[in-house]
Design a protein around this motif. Structure first.
Motif, short mmCIF file in Angstrom:
data_model
loop_
_atom_site.label_atom_id
_atom_site.label_comp_id
_atom_site.label_asym_id
_atom_site.label_seq_id
_atom_site.Cartn_x
_atom_site.Cartn_y
_atom_site.Cartn_z
N ARG A 142 0.83 -1.21 0.00
CA ARG A 142 0.00 0.00 0.00
C ARG A 142 0.86 1.26 0.00
NH1 ARG A 142 -4.59 0.21 4.20
NH2 ARG A 142 -5.40 1.71 2.68
N ALA A 143 2.01 1.21 0.68
CA ALA A 143 2.92 2.36 0.66
C ALA A 143 3.44 2.60 -0.75
CB ALA A 143 4.08 2.12 1.62
N GLN A 144 3.72 1.53 -1.48
CA GLN A 144 4.20 1.70 -2.84
C GLN A 144 3.09 2.25 -3.74
OE1 GLN A 144 6.92 -1.12 -4.24
NE2 GLN A 144 6.55 -0.76 -6.40
N ARG A 145 1.86 1.80 -3.52
CA ARG A 145 0.75 2.34 -4.31
C ARG A 145 0.57 3.83 -4.02
NH1 ARG A 145 -1.67 3.83 -8.01
NH2 ARG A 145 -3.91 3.63 -8.37
N LEU A 146 0.67 4.22 -2.76
CA LEU A 146 0.59 5.63 -2.41
C LEU A 146 1.70 6.42 -3.10
CD1 LEU A 146 -0.45 8.03 -0.71
CD2 LEU A 146 1.02 7.21 1.15
N THR A 147 2.91 5.90 -3.09
CA THR A 147 4.04 6.58 -3.73
C THR A 147 3.82 6.73 -5.23
OG1 THR A 147 5.50 5.63 -2.03
CG2 THR A 147 6.55 6.60 -3.96
N GLU A 148 3.25 5.71 -5.85
CA GLU A 148 2.93 5.81 -7.28
C GLU A 148 1.94 6.94 -7.55
OE1 GLU A 148 3.37 1.01 -8.28
OE2 GLU A 148 1.41 1.93 -7.98
N ILE A 149 0.93 7.03 -6.70
CA ILE A 149 -0.08 8.09 -6.88
C ILE A 149 0.56 9.46 -6.70
CG2 ILE A 149 -2.16 9.10 -5.88
CD1 ILE A 149 -3.06 6.20 -5.24
N VAL A 150 1.36 9.62 -5.65
CA VAL A 150 2.04 10.89 -5.41
C VAL A 150 2.94 11.24 -6.58
CG1 VAL A 150 3.77 12.04 -3.97
CG2 VAL A 150 1.91 10.75 -2.90
N SER A 151 3.68 10.26 -7.08
CA SER A 151 4.57 10.50 -8.22
C SER A 151 3.79 10.99 -9.43
CB SER A 151 5.31 9.20 -8.58
OG SER A 151 6.05 9.35 -9.77
N ASN A 152 2.69 10.35 -9.71
CA ASN A 152 1.90 10.73 -10.88
C ASN A 152 1.32 12.13 -10.72
OD1 ASN A 152 0.39 10.22 -13.39
ND2 ASN A 152 -1.40 10.14 -12.05
N LEU A 153 0.79 12.44 -9.53
CA LEU A 153 0.12 13.72 -9.33
C LEU A 153 1.09 14.89 -9.28
CD1 LEU A 153 -2.53 12.71 -6.65
CD2 LEU A 153 -2.91 13.07 -9.10
N PHE A 154 2.25 14.70 -8.69
CA PHE A 154 3.16 15.82 -8.46
C PHE A 154 4.28 15.94 -9.49
CE2 PHE A 154 1.08 15.44 -4.40
CZ PHE A 154 0.99 16.75 -3.96
N TYR A 155 4.61 14.85 -10.18
CA TYR A 155 5.73 14.90 -11.11
C TYR A 155 5.32 14.80 -12.58
CZ TYR A 155 9.22 14.47 -7.35
OH TYR A 155 10.03 14.68 -6.26
N THR A 156 4.08 14.40 -12.86
CA THR A 156 3.60 14.42 -14.23
C THR A 156 3.04 15.82 -14.50
OG1 THR A 156 3.03 12.08 -14.13
CG2 THR A 156 2.02 13.39 -15.89
N LYS A 157 3.66 16.54 -15.43
CA LYS A 157 3.34 17.95 -15.62
C LYS A 157 1.86 18.19 -15.87
CE LYS A 157 4.68 22.02 -18.32
NZ LYS A 157 5.54 22.55 -19.43
N SER A 158 1.26 17.40 -16.75
CA SER A 158 -0.15 17.62 -17.08
C SER A 158 -1.05 17.38 -15.86
CB SER A 158 -0.58 16.71 -18.23
OG SER A 158 -0.39 15.35 -17.90
N GLU A 159 -0.73 16.37 -15.06
CA GLU A 159 -1.53 16.07 -13.88
C GLU A 159 -1.42 17.20 -12.86
OE1 GLU A 159 -3.64 13.71 -13.38
OE2 GLU A 159 -3.21 12.45 -15.13
N PHE A 160 -0.20 17.67 -12.61
CA PHE A 160 -0.02 18.71 -11.61
C PHE A 160 -0.65 20.03 -12.06
CE2 PHE A 160 2.67 21.72 -9.07
CZ PHE A 160 2.18 21.32 -7.83
N GLU A 161 -0.50 20.35 -13.32
CA GLU A 161 -1.15 21.56 -13.83
C GLU A 161 -2.66 21.45 -13.73
OE1 GLU A 161 0.43 22.05 -17.74
OE2 GLU A 161 2.24 23.10 -17.03
N GLY A 162 -3.20 20.25 -13.92
CA GLY A 162 -4.63 20.05 -13.76
C GLY A 162 -5.08 20.28 -12.32
#
Length: 420
Positions: free
Chosen positions: A338-358
């Protein structure tokens, strides 16, 4: 650098401009290039006896002190941390082991380049540790709170900082003792690429942290009874000390910047002053003292050194904390999957430019009051909450949190109770 005047309502003194400049320079030192970002993940574990399920403390026979002593063979002797002769921490490249106030064992992992790296580094940590735990009859469990032990049964480890915290938080906070002795968390740290990017990440992390905390909630019991709080960790921290926990003051004001953060930290009473790295210290008081003064009174009229900066920042415990990285602190202790799943979500939201800009676009115009209302809604209504006016089903999809917890954590004796 020009240090502006500030008019925070909660300030009783004025920050020393040299101290403010020191913190701002420290934050500037954390700026990374967009192609050189990484992660840090901290997972706290609750140690319990295999045969009883009761918490294991530091000094008891076959306790946490013995575990650390046996673990030294796998770690760098130069990174052993002692206080008054008590072994309290270990380190080697990529892994640091430390203790929380009640003897909770924390592993700090990183810097990770990809969320997938977490499992390999955590497996190394457990490969060394698990045979030692077996020898002493101990298991580590990942919950937000001890499943079958009251905070009253747990002694604080022999660390000056934690003695001061216990005295301070125990005096002012409803759940101060509970948080220190019996709780455990998962924290994810991320990099920033500019001052504005850091502020944006503080704002977004503060806004969505409680929603992700709901999806990753993991606290079935509180004080040996079924947990009555939808988000126990939030309930404990929000009411501990509003000057140093919960939301950052003024975070969503248009002019909020690193100087505001620095002044906020520097004008908050320091519950313990670590003077061990202050060259001007003359022995007129204990090296670790708890005078409840602010930094301008405690430290000399000069730029602060890095040890002093780290100590001052570490006495704040906001939902999202600024160091020379951004630390997201909202979540219960989680098993590694579950910690790894959380880290994946954080990575996607904060480091993917389009996601973070959204996210920035969606939360444009957000206020501190909006966040407080969302947190209160989650705490009051649980699965029926509508934070920021949207259902939890909406947020699960919007935050790409599919595959996370759908129901209450359930009975503490479920099959994974004894699995870390």
């Amino acid at each position: 650098m020009t240090i502006r005047a500030f008019d925070f309502a909660h300030q009783s003194t004025t920050a020393n401009p040299k101290h403010v400049e020191s913190l701002v320079k420290f934050f500037e030192s954390g700026i990374k290039q967009p192609d050189h970002y990484g992660f840090g993940v901290e997972i706290e574990h609750l140690p319990i006896r295999k045969d009883t399920g009761k918490a294991v403390t530091y000094a008891e026979p076959h306790g946490i002190r013995n575990v650390l002593q046996a673990l030294t063979q796998y770690y760098d002797p130069a990174n052993e941390y002692y206080e008054d002769g008590h072994l309290l921490g270990l380190g080697k490249p990529g892994i640091s082991v430390s203790l929380e106030p009640g003897g909770q064992i924390e592993c700090s992992l990183g810097v990770l380049k990809h969320a997938d790296d977490l499992d390999a580094l955590y497996s190394e940590f457990r490969r060394d540790l698990d045979p030692i735990l077996d020898k002493f009859g101990i298991r580590l469990v990942n919950f937000g709170y001890q499943p079958d032990t009251s905070y009253k049964e747990i002694e604080i480890i022999p660390k000056h900082r934690y003695y001061a915290m216990q005295k301070y938080f125990g005096r002012i906070a409803r759940f101060g003792f509970c948080m220190m002795r019996a709780s455990a968390s998962t924290q994810v740290s991320i990099d920033y690429f500019s001052e504005q990017d850091a502020i944006d990440k503080l704002r977004i992390g503060t806004a969505i942290g409680p929603i992700l905390a709901w999806f990753f909630r993991n606290t079935p019991n509180f004080e040996k009874e079924p947990n009555p709080y939808p988000l126990l960790r939030q309930e404990m921290w929000d009411w501990i000390d509003p000057q140093r926990t919960g939301q950052l003051w003024g975070l969503y004001d248009d002019n909020y910047d690193w100087e505001h953060y620095a002044v906020d930290v520097l004008t908050t009473p320091v519950f313990i002053a670590d003077l061990s790295h202050t060259p001007e210290y003359t022995g007129d008081r204990p090296v670790f003292s708890a005078p409840y003064d602010d930094a301008a009174t405690l430290y000399p009229d000069r730029e602060l050194n890095q040890a002093e900066i780290n100590h001052i920042i570490s006495t704040h415990f906001n939902d999202v904390r600024l160091k020379n990285f951004v630390e997201l602190r909202s979540w219960d202790s989680l098993p590694i999957a579950r910690a790894q799943r959380l880290t994946e979500i954080v990575s996607n939201l904060f480091y993917t430019k389009s996601e973070f800009e959204g996210l920035l676009s969606y939360f444009d115009g957000l206020t501190n009051l909006d966040v407080r209302e969302a947190k209160a809604d989650l705490q009051a209504h649980g699965a029926d909450a509508h934070p920021y006016g949207q259902s939890l089903d909406f947020w699960r999809e919007f935050l790409h949190a599919e595959g996370t917890l759908d129901n209450e954590p359930g009975d503490p004796l479920r099959p994974d109770f004894f699995q870390a």
